[in-house]
Design a protein around this motif. Sequence first.
Motif, PDB file in Angstrom:
ATOM      1  N   ARG A  25      17.903 -75.219  90.176  1.00 15.84           N
ATOM      2  CA  ARG A  25      16.663 -74.416  90.265  1.00 15.84           C
ATOM      3  C   ARG A  25      15.915 -75.336  89.916  1.00 15.84           C
ATOM      4  O   ARG A  25      15.867 -76.363  89.604  1.00 15.84           O
ATOM      5  CB  ARG A  25      17.360 -73.964  88.153  1.00 15.84           C
ATOM      6  CG  ARG A  25      18.842 -72.869  88.609  1.00 15.84           C
ATOM      7  CD  ARG A  25      18.457 -71.758  87.014  1.00 15.84           C
ATOM      8  NE  ARG A  25      17.972 -72.828  85.929  1.00 15.84           N
ATOM      9  CZ  ARG A  25      19.578 -73.052  85.634  1.00 15.84           C
ATOM     10  NH1 ARG A  25      20.896 -72.109  86.195  1.00 15.84           N
ATOM     11  NH2 ARG A  25      19.008 -73.986  84.046  1.00 15.84           N
ATOM     12  N   PHE A  26      15.243 -75.217  90.227  1.00 13.37           N
ATOM     13  CA  PHE A  26      13.496 -75.623  90.299  1.00 13.37           C
ATOM     14  C   PHE A  26      12.223 -75.454  89.435  1.00 13.37           C
ATOM     15  O   PHE A  26      12.029 -74.177  89.542  1.00 13.37           O
ATOM     16  CB  PHE A  26      12.916 -75.855  91.698  1.00 13.37           C
ATOM     17  CG  PHE A  26      11.726 -76.858  92.760  1.00 13.37           C
ATOM     18  CD1 PHE A  26      12.057 -78.230  92.918  1.00 13.37           C
ATOM     19  CD2 PHE A  26      10.700 -76.418  92.128  1.00 13.37           C
ATOM     20  CE1 PHE A  26      10.867 -78.973  92.827  1.00 13.37           C
ATOM     21  CE2 PHE A  26       9.212 -76.612  92.391  1.00 13.37           C
ATOM     22  CZ  PHE A  26      10.010 -78.456  92.218  1.00 13.37           C
ATOM     23  N   GLY A  27      11.530 -75.935  89.238  1.00 12.91           N
ATOM     24  CA  GLY A  27      10.067 -75.438  88.032  1.00 12.91           C
ATOM     25  C   GLY A  27       9.842 -75.854  86.871  1.00 12.91           C
ATOM     26  O   GLY A  27      10.907 -76.447  86.513  1.00 12.91           O
ATOM     27  N   GLN A  28       8.857 -76.126  86.809  1.00 16.22           N
ATOM     28  CA  GLN A  28       8.566 -76.341  85.707  1.00 16.22           C
ATOM     29  C   GLN A  28       9.273 -75.634  84.217  1.00 16.22           C
ATOM     30  O   GLN A  28       8.963 -74.511  84.212  1.00 16.22           O
ATOM     31  CB  GLN A  28       7.073 -76.338  85.516  1.00 16.22           C
ATOM     32  CG  GLN A  28       6.251 -77.320  83.868  1.00 16.22           C
ATOM     33  CD  GLN A  28       4.730 -78.138  84.878  1.00 16.22           C
ATOM     34  OE1 GLN A  28       4.352 -77.508  85.519  1.00 16.22           O
ATOM     35  NE2 GLN A  28       4.874 -79.043  83.129  1.00 16.22           N
ATOM     36  N   GLY A  29       9.950 -76.638  83.757  1.00 13.53           N
ATOM     37  CA  GLY A  29      10.237 -75.321  82.373  1.00 13.53           C
ATOM     38  C   GLY A  29      12.092 -76.090  82.312  1.00 13.53           C
ATOM     39  O   GLY A  29      12.886 -75.285  81.558  1.00 13.53           O
ATOM     40  N   ALA A  30      12.933 -76.738  83.779  1.00 15.63           N
ATOM     41  CA  ALA A  30      13.931 -76.232  84.024  1.00 15.63           C
ATOM     42  C   ALA A  30      15.214 -77.417  83.117  1.00 15.63           C
ATOM     43  O   ALA A  30      15.988 -76.396  82.942  1.00 15.63           O
ATOM     44  CB  ALA A  30      14.134 -76.002  85.569  1.00 15.63           C
ATOM     45  N   LEU A  31      14.445 -78.484  82.664  1.00 15.16           N
ATOM     46  CA  LEU A  31      14.910 -78.891  81.961  1.00 15.16           C
ATOM     47  C   LEU A  31      15.280 -78.344  80.674  1.00 15.16           C
ATOM     48  O   LEU A  31      16.324 -78.243  80.056  1.00 15.16           O
ATOM     49  CB  LEU A  31      14.659 -80.473  81.408  1.00 15.16           C
ATOM     50  CG  LEU A  31      14.196 -81.546  82.700  1.00 15.16           C
ATOM     51  CD1 LEU A  31      13.410 -82.044  82.228  1.00 15.16           C
ATOM     52  CD2 LEU A  31      15.422 -81.731  83.179  1.00 15.16           C
ATOM     53  N   ALA A  32      14.375 -77.401  80.580  1.00 14.95           N
ATOM     54  CA  ALA A  32      14.974 -76.509  78.941  1.00 14.95           C
ATOM     55  C   ALA A  32      15.698 -75.843  79.097  1.00 14.95           C
ATOM     56  O   ALA A  32      16.344 -75.457  78.352  1.00 14.95           O
ATOM     57  CB  ALA A  32      13.459 -76.367  78.116  1.00 14.95           C
ATOM     58  N   GLU A  33      15.692 -75.691  80.280  1.00 16.63           N
ATOM     59  CA  GLU A  33      17.190 -74.603  80.504  1.00 16.63           C
ATOM     60  C   GLU A  33      18.704 -74.818  80.384  1.00 16.63           C
ATOM     61  O   GLU A  33      19.871 -74.077  80.751  1.00 16.63           O
ATOM     62  CB  GLU A  33      16.872 -73.395  81.275  1.00 16.63           C
ATOM     63  CG  GLU A  33      15.487 -73.302  81.672  1.00 16.63           C
ATOM     64  CD  GLU A  33      16.117 -71.799  83.231  1.00 16.63           C
ATOM     65  OE1 GLU A  33      16.395 -71.853  83.659  1.00 16.63           O
ATOM     66  OE2 GLU A  33      14.517 -71.039  83.146  1.00 16.63           O
ATOM     67  N   ILE A  34      19.064 -76.427  79.756  1.00 18.87           N
ATOM     68  CA  ILE A  34      20.186 -76.550  80.563  1.00 18.87           C
ATOM     69  C   ILE A  34      20.929 -76.047  78.765  1.00 18.87           C
ATOM     70  O   ILE A  34      22.445 -76.101  79.317  1.00 18.87           O
ATOM     71  CB  ILE A  34      19.649 -78.421  80.335  1.00 18.87           C
ATOM     72  CG1 ILE A  34      21.104 -78.870  80.627  1.00 18.87           C
ATOM     73  CG2 ILE A  34      19.764 -78.647  78.526  1.00 18.87           C
ATOM     74  CD1 ILE A  34      20.834 -80.446  81.209  1.00 18.87           C
TER      75      ILE A  34
END
Length: 435
Positions: A25-34
């Motif tokens: 998953r690519f895009g700004q904010g992707a880390l917060a979806e973990i």
Amino acid sequence: MSCCHHYDFVEGNEHVFAVDPTAIRFGQGALAEIGHDARELNLQRIALFTDRRVAGLEAVATVTAALRAVHVDVAIYDEVRVEPTDQSFQAATRFAAEGDFDGYVSVGGGSVIDTAKAANLYANYPADFLTYVNAPIGEGRAVPGALKPHIACPTTSGTGSECTGIAIFDLLERHVKTGIASRLLRPTLALVDPGVTHTLPANVVAASGFDVLSHALESYTAKPFTQRPVPASPGARPMSQGANPWSDVGCIEALRRTGEHLVRAVRDADDSEARHGMMYAATLAGIAFGNSGVHLPHGMAYSVAGLIRDYRPDGYPGEEAICPHGISVIVDAPSVVRFTAHASPERHLQAAALLGADVAGAGPEDAGEVLAGCIIDMMRATDMPNGIAALGYGQADIAALAKGAFAQQRLLANSPVAVGEDDLQMLYRNANTYW
Ligand SMILES: [Zn+2]
């Protein structure tokens, strides 16, 4: 465009190529979806791998908070060594083995992601360290089975390690870089968040950006998969299967974006279009080389980094001499493309054009020089070292460098031109200085 004869089939040779992608998953904010992913993978207790520098950055705080918000237990290991060694892999393995984890998260550059792969492997399938290490340096034994889930969160726009089944380290007593390679080491999921690139030092962006360039270039010019003999069984098909129509797609776009964005991303930390562009190029190149394999510049880079004595680049922590991976690769690349261009001049010329070179009027015989010149111009524009002499190597080191590179048979087998140890010596001599 790519020559229509590039993948001509030959009786007795390979007709099949594999596509082994990593979920991304690519895009700004992707880390917060973990947190969503940890739940979906049913993870309760996670080992989070990072290094000391990255541990203080927002990315680790974001990931940790998102995991704890869904009540996942997180144990942080922040002692990953930048440019890992057999010893640092084993220290990470002890942490993994003792913690009774059901999954792994890595937040960092290639060193961190590779360390998580190794710790996951050895904690699950304990063995003498050299058991799974690439032959001939190690035993090259197959990984016995599936590993635990691993979510990789890259914080540099370089290695593409989040997309590959390779873990690289320095084998200290032999002064050589080598690795462990298996499809089973590939992370379960990559969360690629370009927002992490905003705080990277210029020299780190440059080194990792040239790693991207070389991943794409080497995959694109690697020996075509149709030039390998048919494997004895589908399971024996190598992960580094050579250039193929799938990897070409990622290479072409990664080269184009690198040409457009690399110099800009190095020069201006506020140029988020360029920094995000390099993050996407890194991902594309990672997908490509994870399915095709790299060749000579990476093979030569192993001993350039492994034998380094007193090089200390800006932007990297610690007092120890270190050669960042991307620098060890790019100092070899111009010498290599001058040598390999005759194997596929149209691909070498196309790569130069994608990187932004003017190829009008250039013929097949000019391909190596045009591409080398283009890479050298980009190195100069980003203050990269002028060849291996600038890293402290001299004539007396050539034999040892070539010996170390010749041991990287997994990579040399993917070269479009067969090489012996003498050829490698010549390639290092020609990589001494470029301007
Ligand atoms: Zn690389």
